[in-house]
Design an enzyme around this catalytic site. Sequence first.
Site, short mmCIF file in Angstrom:
data_model
loop_
_atom_site.label_atom_id
_atom_site.label_comp_id
_atom_site.label_asym_id
_atom_site.label_seq_id
_atom_site.Cartn_x
_atom_site.Cartn_y
_atom_site.Cartn_z
N TYR A 106 52.28 40.35 36.38
CA TYR A 106 52.53 41.69 35.83
C TYR A 106 51.46 42.61 36.40
O TYR A 106 50.27 42.41 36.17
CB TYR A 106 52.45 41.68 34.30
CG TYR A 106 52.55 43.06 33.70
CD1 TYR A 106 53.78 43.65 33.47
CD2 TYR A 106 51.41 43.78 33.36
CE1 TYR A 106 53.87 44.94 32.92
CE2 TYR A 106 51.48 45.05 32.82
CZ TYR A 106 52.72 45.62 32.60
OH TYR A 106 52.80 46.89 32.07
N ASP A 126 43.89 43.07 41.17
CA ASP A 126 44.27 43.88 40.01
C ASP A 126 43.26 43.56 38.91
O ASP A 126 43.37 42.54 38.24
CB ASP A 126 45.69 43.55 39.59
CG ASP A 126 46.15 44.28 38.34
OD1 ASP A 126 45.30 44.89 37.65
OD2 ASP A 126 47.35 44.22 38.02
N LYS A 161 43.08 51.33 32.01
CA LYS A 161 43.06 51.04 30.58
C LYS A 161 41.79 51.56 29.90
O LYS A 161 41.66 52.74 29.62
CB LYS A 161 43.26 49.55 30.33
CG LYS A 161 44.69 49.07 30.60
CD LYS A 161 44.90 47.67 30.09
CE LYS A 161 46.29 47.12 30.43
NZ LYS A 161 47.38 47.78 29.72
#
Length: 490
Positions: free
Chosen positions: A190, A274, A301
């Site tokens: 993801y 990532d 985030k």
Amino acid sequence: MIYPASVCGVGEGAWVAVQLEVNSGDVMTQLLSQIDDAVRPQRDAYMERNPASAQAFESAKAAGIAGGTNRASIFYTPFPLTFVDGEGARVKTADGQTLTDFLGNFTAGLFGYSPEPVIQAVTKAMETGHALGGGANHYEARAAAIMTERFPSLEMVRFSNTGSEANTYAINTARAVTGRSKILVYDGAYHGAWIHGGVSAGPLDTPYEKITVPFGDVEAISNAILEHQADLAAVLIEPVMVNPVLYLKQVAPASYLQQIRAACDEAGCALIFDEVMTSRLAPGGAQALVGVTPDITTFGKYFGGGLPLGGFGGKREWIERHDPLHPQSINSGGTFNQNPISLAAMCAVLEKLWTPEICVRHNTRGDAFRHAINAVARQHNAPCQAMGTGSLMTLIWQGAAVLPHANDPDVVPLQLLKHPGSAKMAELFWFDMLLKHDLLAGRPMLNYLTLPTPLTADDESAFLDALSAFFVRHKELLRAFGDETSGAEK
């Protein structure tokens, strides 16, 4: 193209993901029925105690929001909770329940609810023109200077609004610089709302040409990189263990990542880490923990302190193409990529809420908390294992060891059981913690804990006490489930 993971002939330096199948039959059917019987009254009590959340969900659907929420990751049945207030690690629901939050909004809430330094920074930015567009602002350089100092891979950076955007920018940067089209990702990966790998991919995925490989078989992964080097622009991975069955954030072995790094060097493609979530594991991210430096790093985030923020950066030869004066400029843009509100919040985060000292201290506490969870599970002989690194962890429900050879530095297979009862046990635990102990332990079917910094030692003790009580309350069910998922031949 999917390369199968090898589960035989494991040799030195091999890291193999093993997924154990569970035989179906009367015993499993009966066990699943017993778990359902335990979950049913919990679900009924949830519905009875949260009428305001139920009404808010129905009102959202009636207002035209498809599915009742704009964020699929927080959706669950019968309806998600609605939050109305929060401070520190405490959040209040629409029905008046105050919860201690161990989920931390999947890392975006690392500093809890309404952290004061962010409020102050944003208030000041609002007072001096929060819509300062059409020109640069002084927050950009302030934040960039700290990021390039802390992260080994960041010589140059660019900001965006989300981690999903950051990964898209990173991929497209690699494609532009190399002139190649394909990317390699893990099965089950993801990388944001529209970038998934293998079984996780859906109709909304960005149509990149993907080579999909399983986590673990580093020889197969290296061979895939070299086989496709003529067309391969980038390898995009989180520097952690990945599996399509469960969500893990345990940092991958250094030697494993080093071999992938070497294959990327030989192929002339970009290695993209990532680190939207894993950057929180050390002042310089997970890459600093393992000593492997990618070409490009993405982040996001928590850096916005609760506001939308993402970014990417890397070695000069990859990122300098974003300079409008570069002869081969990519000329990237984005209306809100340097919005002063989010960047003011980011400066407050880096300077006050997430200094290197705070980062190290918080992750050290996370390691200790994870060890304490596993100690309680062992004490009760419960089929529950907390896996992860630092302040990121997942509770995995199975009897068999997830890392059966964890003490062997050369061979560490990741062993996950494909058992429908695992998700059901996670759901039972989530309801139990929520209803009986006012604790938000991840979400149903995924007991994922991304520990916020405002959590106290008392909060952790309360969690451990509640965990122990759960093990006692469901002792027989857990014993049967542990036997069924022990991995032993029946």
